[in-house]
Design a protein around this motif. Structure first.
Motif, short mmCIF file in Angstrom:
data_model
loop_
_atom_site.label_atom_id
_atom_site.label_comp_id
_atom_site.label_asym_id
_atom_site.label_seq_id
_atom_site.Cartn_x
_atom_site.Cartn_y
_atom_site.Cartn_z
N THR A 94 12.09 89.13 17.19
CA THR A 94 12.23 87.67 17.31
C THR A 94 11.52 86.92 16.19
OG1 THR A 94 10.34 87.63 18.81
CG2 THR A 94 12.53 87.77 19.81
N GLU A 95 11.23 87.60 15.09
CA GLU A 95 10.63 86.95 13.92
C GLU A 95 11.60 85.94 13.33
OE1 GLU A 95 7.57 86.57 10.86
OE2 GLU A 95 7.57 87.57 12.80
N LEU A 96 11.14 84.71 13.07
CA LEU A 96 11.99 83.69 12.46
C LEU A 96 12.16 84.00 10.98
CD1 LEU A 96 13.51 80.96 12.58
CD2 LEU A 96 11.32 79.84 12.06
N LEU A 97 13.42 84.17 10.56
CA LEU A 97 13.71 84.46 9.17
C LEU A 97 14.15 83.23 8.39
CD1 LEU A 97 15.75 87.78 9.59
CD2 LEU A 97 13.28 87.52 9.24
N TYR A 98 14.92 82.38 9.05
CA TYR A 98 15.46 81.22 8.34
C TYR A 98 15.96 80.20 9.35
CZ TYR A 98 17.85 78.77 4.51
OH TYR A 98 18.22 77.85 3.56
N LYS A 99 15.91 78.93 8.98
CA LYS A 99 16.42 77.88 9.86
C LYS A 99 17.10 76.81 9.03
CE LYS A 99 12.22 75.07 9.72
NZ LYS A 99 11.15 74.40 10.49
N ILE A 100 18.08 76.17 9.62
CA ILE A 100 18.75 75.02 9.02
C ILE A 100 18.84 73.96 10.11
CG2 ILE A 100 20.84 74.12 7.93
CD1 ILE A 100 21.51 76.96 7.06
N CYS A 101 18.16 72.85 9.90
CA CYS A 101 18.19 71.75 10.86
C CYS A 101 19.00 70.60 10.28
CB CYS A 101 16.78 71.26 11.18
SG CYS A 101 15.68 72.53 11.85
N GLY A 102 19.94 70.09 11.06
CA GLY A 102 20.73 68.96 10.60
C GLY A 102 19.85 67.76 10.32
N GLY A 118 26.25 82.26 19.55
CA GLY A 118 25.12 83.16 19.50
C GLY A 118 25.56 84.60 19.31
N GLU A 119 24.73 85.39 18.66
CA GLU A 119 25.08 86.80 18.42
C GLU A 119 23.81 87.60 18.19
OE1 GLU A 119 28.50 89.28 16.13
OE2 GLU A 119 27.55 87.66 15.00
N CYS A 120 23.86 88.87 18.61
CA CYS A 120 22.75 89.79 18.39
C CYS A 120 23.20 90.95 17.51
CB CYS A 120 22.22 90.34 19.71
SG CYS A 120 21.45 89.10 20.77
N GLU A 121 22.24 91.59 16.89
CA GLU A 121 22.53 92.78 16.09
C GLU A 121 23.10 93.87 16.98
OE1 GLU A 121 19.50 95.31 13.62
OE2 GLU A 121 19.96 93.43 12.57
N GLY A 177 19.72 93.36 27.35
CA GLY A 177 18.59 92.61 27.89
C GLY A 177 17.73 92.03 26.78
N ASN A 178 17.45 92.85 25.76
CA ASN A 178 16.68 92.37 24.61
C ASN A 178 17.45 91.29 23.85
OD1 ASN A 178 14.67 94.16 25.26
ND2 ASN A 178 15.25 95.69 23.73
N CYS A 179 18.77 91.43 23.85
CA CYS A 179 19.62 90.43 23.19
C CYS A 179 19.45 89.07 23.86
CB CYS A 179 21.09 90.86 23.24
SG CYS A 179 22.25 89.65 22.55
N GLY A 180 19.48 89.06 25.19
CA GLY A 180 19.30 87.81 25.91
C GLY A 180 17.95 87.19 25.64
N ASN A 181 16.90 88.04 25.60
CA ASN A 181 15.56 87.54 25.31
C ASN A 181 15.46 86.97 23.90
OD1 ASN A 181 14.69 88.33 27.86
ND2 ASN A 181 13.99 90.33 27.15
N CYS A 182 16.12 87.66 22.95
CA CYS A 182 16.10 87.21 21.56
C CYS A 182 16.79 85.85 21.42
CB CYS A 182 16.79 88.25 20.68
SG CYS A 182 16.65 87.91 18.90
N VAL A 183 17.96 85.72 22.03
CA VAL A 183 18.70 84.45 21.94
C VAL A 183 17.94 83.34 22.64
CG1 VAL A 183 20.79 83.27 22.73
CG2 VAL A 183 20.97 85.48 21.59
N LYS A 184 17.32 83.65 23.75
CA LYS A 184 16.52 82.63 24.45
C LYS A 184 15.38 82.15 23.55
CE LYS A 184 13.97 81.67 28.72
NZ LYS A 184 14.70 80.39 28.89
N THR A 185 14.74 83.10 22.86
CA THR A 185 13.68 82.73 21.92
C THR A 185 14.24 81.84 20.81
OG1 THR A 185 12.47 84.78 22.35
CG2 THR A 185 11.95 83.61 20.31
N ALA A 186 15.45 82.17 20.34
CA ALA A 186 16.09 81.38 19.28
C ALA A 186 16.36 79.95 19.75
CB ALA A 186 17.38 82.04 18.83
N THR A 187 16.77 79.80 21.01
CA THR A 187 17.02 78.45 21.53
C THR A 187 15.72 77.65 21.62
OG1 THR A 187 16.82 79.12 23.87
CG2 THR A 187 19.02 79.25 22.85
N LEU A 193 16.86 84.70 13.64
CA LEU A 193 15.76 85.61 13.92
C LEU A 193 16.14 86.99 13.40
CD1 LEU A 193 14.75 84.53 17.57
CD2 LEU A 193 14.16 83.48 15.37
N ASN A 194 15.18 87.93 13.46
CA ASN A 194 15.45 89.26 12.88
C ASN A 194 16.62 89.97 13.56
OD1 ASN A 194 15.05 91.58 11.28
ND2 ASN A 194 13.81 92.51 12.88
N LYS A 195 16.75 89.82 14.89
CA LYS A 195 17.78 90.57 15.60
C LYS A 195 18.86 89.69 16.23
CE LYS A 195 16.51 94.98 15.37
NZ LYS A 195 17.41 96.08 14.94
#
Length: 297
Positions: free
Chosen positions: A140-148, A192-195, A201-211, A228-230
Motif C-alpha cells: 500500500t505504499e503511495l507511488l504517485y497521485k494526480i489530484c484534479g 479500481g484494479e489490483c496487481e 482480500g489483500n486487493c480489497g484492503n489495498c483499494v480501501k487504502t487507496a480510497t 499504490l504499489n499493488k
C-alpha cells in the motif's frame, strides 16, 4: 499487383484507412506516460550480464502481452537474475495490451538507464522489474497521485456520493476474478484494479487504502488518480452529467481538436484516394500503349 480496382473495392479501402486512423488515435491514448519510478542504484560492474538478463526479460514480457493482460517472469540465474511483470487495465483487449506494453521497454531504457529496479506507468498498462534481492516496497505504499485542480461545490453531497462509490469499488475488486472494477454512482465514475498476483482480500484492503489516500491527499478535488504499489483507483465527478462535446457548453479547444482530427482523417483518405486513382490512370495508359503496339504489327 493488379491495380484494376472496382469502385466498391476502392470505397472499402478508403473506409478501412479511416477506421485504422481513428483506432490508432484511440491506441495512442492508452500509451500516454503517467509516471516513472527508478531506483537510484545502478547495475553492478560489469553490467553486461544484468543488461542481457533485462533485455531477455523485457522481450519475454512484451511477447506474452499479446496473449494475456497480466504476466510475471524471471530472467537469469543466481544473484544476477531479474524478475518483472506487466499489467494491462482490465478493460483493454489483448491487442491493445500488446500495443501498450510494447511501448515500455524503450521508455525504461531512456528514463531509468541501468537502474536495478524500475516501474513505468502508462495510461493503459504498467511494467516493473527489479534485481533479485532488491528491497521490497509495501503493497500500500503511495507511488504517485494526480489530484484534479478543480474543487467541487456542495462538498457534503459530493462526499456522500464519493464515499458510496468508494465502497462500491472496494467490494467490486474483491468479488471480481480479474481484480478489476468500474462503475458509477450519482455522477461519480469510479475505477479500481489490483496487481494480478495479489489475493482478493489483500486487493480489497489495498483499494480501501487507496480510497482513504484519495480523501486525504486530494480533499474535494473533482477527480483523482491514486497509484499504490499493488493497486490503483481513479474517480471523476460530473455533477451536471458527462459533458457533451457537441453541446454549446463545450470549450472552443475541444471543438477545435475535434475539427482538426476530422480534417486530418479526411486529408489522409483523400491522399490515399488520389494515389489509387493515379495508379489506375497509369495502368490504363500503359494498357493502351501495349494494345497499339501489338495492333501495329
Amino acid at each position: 499487383m493488379d491495380f484494376h480496382t472496382k469502385p466498391s473495392s476502392l470505397s472499402l479501402i478508403l473506409f478501412t484507412t479511416l477506421v485504422i486512423f481513428v483506432h490508432a488515435k484511440t491506441d495512442s491514448d492508452i500509451t500516454n506516460l503517467v509516471y516513472r519510478g527508478c531506483a537510484e542504484q545502478k547495475f553492478p560492474n560489469p553490467s553486461e550480464v544484468y543488461t542481457q538478463n533485462l533485455n531477455t526479460l523485457l522481450s519475454s514480457l512484451v511477447s506474452r502481452s499479446s496473449q494475456e493482460t497480466f504476466n510475471t517472469t524471471t530472467s537469469g540465474d543466481d544473484q544476477t537474475s531479474i524478475t518483472g511483470l506487466y499489467q494491462c487495465r482490465g478493460d483493454l483487449t489483448t491487442p491493445q495490451c500488446y500495443t501498450c506494453v510494447s511501448k515500455i521497454p524503450d521508455l525504461a531504457y531512456k528514463l531509468c538507464s541501468k537502474a536495478v529496479a524500475a516501474r513505468v506507468q502508462l495510461s493503459g498498462c504498467y511494467l516493473k522489474y527489479e534485481v533479485i534481492g532488491f528491497s521490497q516496497v509495501p503493497e500500500t505504499e503511495l507511488l504517485y497521485k494526480i489530484c484534479g485542480s478543480t474543487q467541487v461545490t456542495g462538498a457534503a453531497v459530493f462526499e456522500q456520493r464519493r464515499n458510496t462509490a468508494f465502497n462500491m469499488v472496494t467490494n467490486g475488486v474483491k468479488n471480481s476474478a480479474e481484480l478489476f472494477y468500474t462503475g458509477t454512482y450519482e455522477h461519480v465514475y469510479i475505477l479500481g484494479e489490483c496487481e494480478g498476483d495479489i489475493a482478493s482480500g489483500n486487493c480489497g484492503n489495498c483499494v480501501k487504502t487507496a480510497t482513504e489516500r484519495a480523501k486525504n491527499e486530494c480533499d474535494d478535488s473533482i477527480s483523482a488518480q491514486i497509484y499504490l504499489n499493488k493497486c490503483f483507483i481513479s474517480y471523476s465527478y460530473y455533477p451536471n452529467g458527462v459533458p457533451n462535446p457537441n453541446s454549446s457548453l463545450s470549450s472552443g479547444s475541444t471543438r477545435q481538436h475535434t475539427q482538426k482530427t476530422v480534417a486530418m482523417a479526411v486529408g489522409i483518405v483523400a491522399a490515399v484516394g488520389f494515389v489509387l486513382v493515379l495508379l489506375l490512370f497509369v495502368r490504363s495508359v500503359m494498357k493502351k500503349k501495349r494494345t497499339g503496339k501489338y495492333e501495329g504489327h
